[in-house]
Every structure is written in structure tokens, then in C-alpha cells.
Design a protein around this motif. Structure first.
Motif, PDB file in Angstrom:
ATOM      1  N   LEU A   1      -2.042  -1.155 -10.471  1.00 38.11           N
ATOM      2  CA  LEU A   1      -3.499  -1.731 -11.100  1.00 38.11           C
ATOM      3  C   LEU A   1      -3.624  -1.063 -12.522  1.00 38.11           C
ATOM      4  O   LEU A   1      -4.246   0.142 -12.510  1.00 38.11           O
TER       5      LEU A   1
ATOM      6  N   THR B   1      -5.890   2.142 -14.114  1.00 35.93           N
ATOM      7  CA  THR B   1      -6.824   2.538 -13.360  1.00 35.93           C
ATOM      8  C   THR B   1      -6.676   4.151 -13.036  1.00 35.93           C
ATOM      9  O   THR B   1      -7.410   4.527 -12.137  1.00 35.93           O
TER      10      THR B   1
ATOM     11  N   LEU C   1     -12.596  -0.574 -11.025  1.00 33.27           N
ATOM     12  CA  LEU C   1     -11.400  -0.771 -10.099  1.00 33.27           C
ATOM     13  C   LEU C   1     -11.397  -2.186  -9.806  1.00 33.27           C
ATOM     14  O   LEU C   1     -10.303  -3.023  -9.787  1.00 33.27           O
ATOM     15  N   ARG C   2     -12.570  -2.978  -9.091  1.00 34.06           N
ATOM     16  CA  ARG C   2     -12.560  -4.229  -8.771  1.00 34.06           C
ATOM     17  C   ARG C   2     -12.392  -5.271  -9.645  1.00 34.06           C
ATOM     18  O   ARG C   2     -11.607  -6.003  -9.610  1.00 34.06           O
TER      19      ARG C   2
ATOM     20  N   THR D   1       0.788  -1.151   0.192  1.00 32.26           N
ATOM     21  CA  THR D   1      -0.069   0.032  -0.005  1.00 32.26           C
ATOM     22  C   THR D   1       0.932   1.298   0.063  1.00 32.26           C
ATOM     23  O   THR D   1       1.981   1.312   0.481  1.00 32.26           O
TER      24      THR D   1
ATOM     25  N   VAL E   1     -10.108  -2.689  -1.645  1.00 30.28           N
ATOM     26  CA  VAL E   1     -10.450  -3.661  -2.874  1.00 30.28           C
ATOM     27  C   VAL E   1      -9.543  -4.804  -3.152  1.00 30.28           C
ATOM     28  O   VAL E   1      -9.822  -5.961  -3.130  1.00 30.28           O
ATOM     29  N   CYS E   2      -8.215  -4.625  -3.043  1.00 25.42           N
ATOM     30  CA  CYS E   2      -7.031  -5.509  -3.205  1.00 25.42           C
ATOM     31  C   CYS E   2      -6.960  -6.689  -2.095  1.00 25.42           C
ATOM     32  O   CYS E   2      -7.100  -7.729  -2.379  1.00 25.42           O
TER      33      CYS E   2
ATOM     34  N   GLN F   1      -8.142   1.638  -2.837  1.00 24.98           N
ATOM     35  CA  GLN F   1      -7.571   0.335  -3.768  1.00 24.98           C
ATOM     36  C   GLN F   1      -7.140  -0.647  -2.826  1.00 24.98           C
ATOM     37  O   GLN F   1      -7.106  -1.667  -3.152  1.00 24.98           O
TER      38      GLN F   1
ATOM     39  N   ALA G   1      -8.856  -5.529 -10.370  1.00 23.62           N
ATOM     40  CA  ALA G   1      -7.958  -6.141  -9.421  1.00 23.62           C
ATOM     41  C   ALA G   1      -8.199  -7.684  -9.437  1.00 23.62           C
ATOM     42  O   ALA G   1      -7.306  -8.417  -9.479  1.00 23.62           O
TER      43      ALA G   1
ATOM     44  N   ALA H   1      -1.411  -0.917  -4.418  1.00 28.26           N
ATOM     45  CA  ALA H   1      -2.644  -0.233  -3.780  1.00 28.26           C
ATOM     46  C   ALA H   1      -2.205   1.313  -3.375  1.00 28.26           C
ATOM     47  O   ALA H   1      -1.772   1.403  -2.103  1.00 28.26           O
ATOM     48  N   TYR H   2      -2.667   2.289  -4.170  1.00 29.21           N
ATOM     49  CA  TYR H   2      -2.197   3.623  -3.776  1.00 29.21           C
ATOM     50  C   TYR H   2      -2.855   4.174  -2.950  1.00 29.21           C
ATOM     51  O   TYR H   2      -2.482   5.225  -1.895  1.00 29.21           O
ATOM     52  N   THR H   3      -4.290   4.153  -2.727  1.00 29.33           N
ATOM     53  CA  THR H   3      -5.045   4.408  -1.883  1.00 29.33           C
ATOM     54  C   THR H   3      -5.685   3.705  -0.969  1.00 29.33           C
ATOM     55  O   THR H   3      -5.669   2.410  -1.406  1.00 29.33           O
TER      56      THR H   3
END
Length: 350
Positions: free
Chosen positions: A285, A288, A295-296, A149, A333-334, A330, A299, A325-327
Motif C-alpha cells: 500500500l 502508507t 489508508l482506505r 496478508t 480495508v483491502c 489493512q 487501497a 496487507a501487513y496488518t
């Protein structure tokens, strides 16, 4: 047969039918085998009561578990034994149904957490701290899928960084908030004031294009890591054509993400065969960043593609692929995708 016995028989049958119908509903999912046993008992008692009340001279004898049974008890015992033998074959179905029910419950819990995270904020933000973890594949525990992350610029000690590039292989300007710009800036030579004085990775990538203006979607080119080798311990940059541009419309994600993953991991293994020791890969990702993708779905597609590559190449020298996962959105979701991916072992607790 007296009305009392007939009434008792009817009650037993009705109770057995009612219990069986209830057990076949959603609430009985995953335990139908256990719930059917009382139904069988009620049916057998009702049958024995009806038979021996209507035909009192009937004879039924047998032995079960070392005990002699005769008359109504013998008939009921025989009926139950046959029924239990048949019901025992349904046990695997109950176990499968129970596992599916548990997975659906976990999926609903994770989706609820994700929905709460989305509703609690106006826009995704980078997580407060960078974390990483990895989960081994069930069939090949030497290979792992994981997540990192936060900002790519803070990722240290991963051998290969993947750059989601456009089909022109034209890297972003260093002032743009993209993975490409991050790699370009940190991989270049900078002066004491932090200004880029030698665009090392972009120049090498342009040389790799050898006069071409475009590459096919999903194609990869690898370059050195420039200054990232010393600052972040990055050995290679793999550029993958993951977005396509259209005039006045911007960039959109390419259709076949699985091909992107297969090609980039294949390139890393090719470099390994040539003598490079590339054991870890960080995979953003793909496509995106501009918001023109699901997004989902992205992933899920990337995670499944990585697992599929390892299954198809059990001798791959790559050990770990991390989704970036930058945010916080994200990351949620990951984490959900990795938790539910059937090819992986159970992930660590959140």
C-alpha cells in the motif's frame, strides 16, 4: 350517485394514492414495480365504479387473453392493461435500484466490521496467519486482483516485489521497519551470522541512478532480486518513487498513485516483452508506512488503478497483482475494497 358509492370510490382512490406514496419511499426501493400494481387495480376499480354509477348507460367492450369484457369490467380491464404496459417499462429501474440497495447494505456491513476491528484494539497488528486470495476481472478473467496478508518477508513464489521508494531512490537502512529495508536485507548476501556483507540490490539501484540525485514522482527503476531469487523465488524488484521527502517533515505520499501503478506494471510488461516470465506482482500500500496518508483511499486508488491497467492492456502477460496487507486493519480495508470493486467478479467468501 349515492353517498355510499361515492364513499367507496373515495376510499379506493385514497387507498391507491396511499399505497403509491408508500411504494415511492425508501422502504419500497427496488420493488416499486410490484407495489404499483395494486395501486393500479384500486384506481381502475374506483374509476369504473364512478363512471358506471354516474353514467349507467355507458358502454365499453373488448377482449383480453381470450375473454370478452363488457361494461364496467371492460373499462377496468382496459385501464389496467394500459397501466401495466406503462409500468412494465419501470422494471429495469427496480432491478437497478435493488442492486444498489444490496451494494449499499454490503458496504455498510463491511464498514461496520472495519469499525469494530479498529475499536477492538489500540494498534494494528499483523494477522495471526498469512493468507492470499485472488479475484478475476469481469472483462478479462485471465487477469486477477488479490490480497496477501502478513509480512513481505514471508511471501514466497511471487515473481515481482514492488518497493515503494522515495524520489531519491535511497533505500532504507536494514534496521528500519520498512518494505525497502526488508528487500534490501533479504536481497543482500549475508554471512553465517546473518550480517549483510554485500548490499546487492541497493548497489544495483544506485548504479541505475547513474549519478542522478532525484527522479520524478511515479518513476520506476527495476533491479535484480539478489538472494531473494533463491530464498523467495522472486525474479525482479521494481522500485517506484511513491513518497517525497521534505526537510524536518519526513516523507509524504505522492499525489498520483495511478501513475505509479501504471508505470510499474508497464515496466513489468516491458520486461516480459524482453523475454522474462513475470506473471505475479505483490504491491504494498504505497506511501502508507509513515501514517501520512489515508489508508482506505490508498487501497481504493491502487485497486482501481490495477483494474484500469488490465482493462487498457488486455494482452498484458501479468496474471495477478496482490495488494500486500501487513496488518489486520489493512487486511480488512483491502478485503472491503476488493469486495466492492465493480470491475471484479464476486470475491470468495471470507
Amino acid at each position: 350517485m349515492s353517498r355510499l358509492l361515492l364513499g367507496v370510490t373515495g376510499v379506493l382512490i385514497a387507498a391507491g394514492v396511499g399505497l403509491q406514496v408508500w411504494a415511492s419511499g425508501p422502504r419500497g426501493q427496488g420493488r416499486q414495480y410490484a407495489l404499483q400494481l395494486p395501486s393500479v387495480l384500486l384506481y381502475s376499480l374506483a374509476s369504473a365504479l364512478f363512471l358506471y354509477s354516474t353514467f349507467p348507460d355507458s358502454v365499453s367492450e373488448g377482449r383480453a387473453m381470450g375473454f370478452g369484457l363488457g361494461g364496467a369490467a371492460g373499462f377496468a380491464g382496459f385501464f389496467m392493461l394500459v397501466s401495466y404496459s406503462w409500468l412494465s417499462k419501470t422494471r429495469p429501474h427496480d432491478e437497478t435500484a435493488s442492486a444498489l440497495k444490496a451494494a449499499a447494505k454490503e458496504n455498510a456491513r463491511l464498514r461496520k466490521r472495519l469499525d469494530s476491528a479498529l475499536a477492538a484494539q489500540d494498534a494494528p497488528v499483523p494477522p495471526a496467519r498469512s493468507t492470499r486470495y485472488e479475484v478475476p476481472l469481469k472483462d478479462s478473467r485471465r487477469h486477477h486482483l488479490g490480497m496477501i496478508t502478513g509480512n513481505l518477508a514471508n511471501v514466497l513464489g511471487v515473481d515481482v516485489w514492488v518497493n515503494p521508494e522515495n524520489t531519491q531512490m535511497d533505500m532504507s537502512r536494514i534496521t528500519e521497519p520498512t518494505i525497502s529495508a526488508t528487500i534490501r536485507y533479504h536481497g543482500g548476501t549475508r554471512d553465517a551470522g546473518g550480517h549483510l556483507v554485500k548490499d546487492r540490490i541497493a548497489l544495483e539501484l544506485a548504479g541505475k541512478m547513474a549519478g542522478q540525485t532525484h527522479v520524478a514522482a511515479g518513476q520506476v527503476l527495476s533491479t535484480g532480486s539478489g538472494e531473494l531469487l533463491g530464498s523467495h523465488q522472486v525474479k525482479r524488484i521494481v522500485h517506484v518513487a511513491a513518497v517525497e521527502g521534505e526537510p524536518a517533515s519526513g516523507f509524504r505520499q505522492v499525489m498520483d498513485l495511478e501513475r505509479c501503478v501504471r508505470n510499474l506494471l508497464g515496466e513489468v510488461d516491458r520486461l516480459n516483452e524482453a523475454g522474462e516470465g513475470l506473471r505475479s506482482v505483490v504491491l504494498p500500500l504505497l506511501g502508507t508506512g509513515g501514517g501520512n496518508s489515508d489508508l482506505r483511499r490508498t487501497a481504493e486508488g491502487l485497486a482501481a488503478a490495477v483494474a484500469g491497467y488490465f482493462q487498457a492492456h488486455p494482452a498484458s502477460r501479468i496474471r495477478t497483482v496482490y495488494l500486500l496487507a501487513y496488518t489486520d486493519v489493512q487486511a480488512e480495508v483491502c478485503r472491503s475494497v476488493i469486495t466492492l470493486l465493480p470491475e471484479l467478479m464476486d470475491p470468495p467468501e471470507a
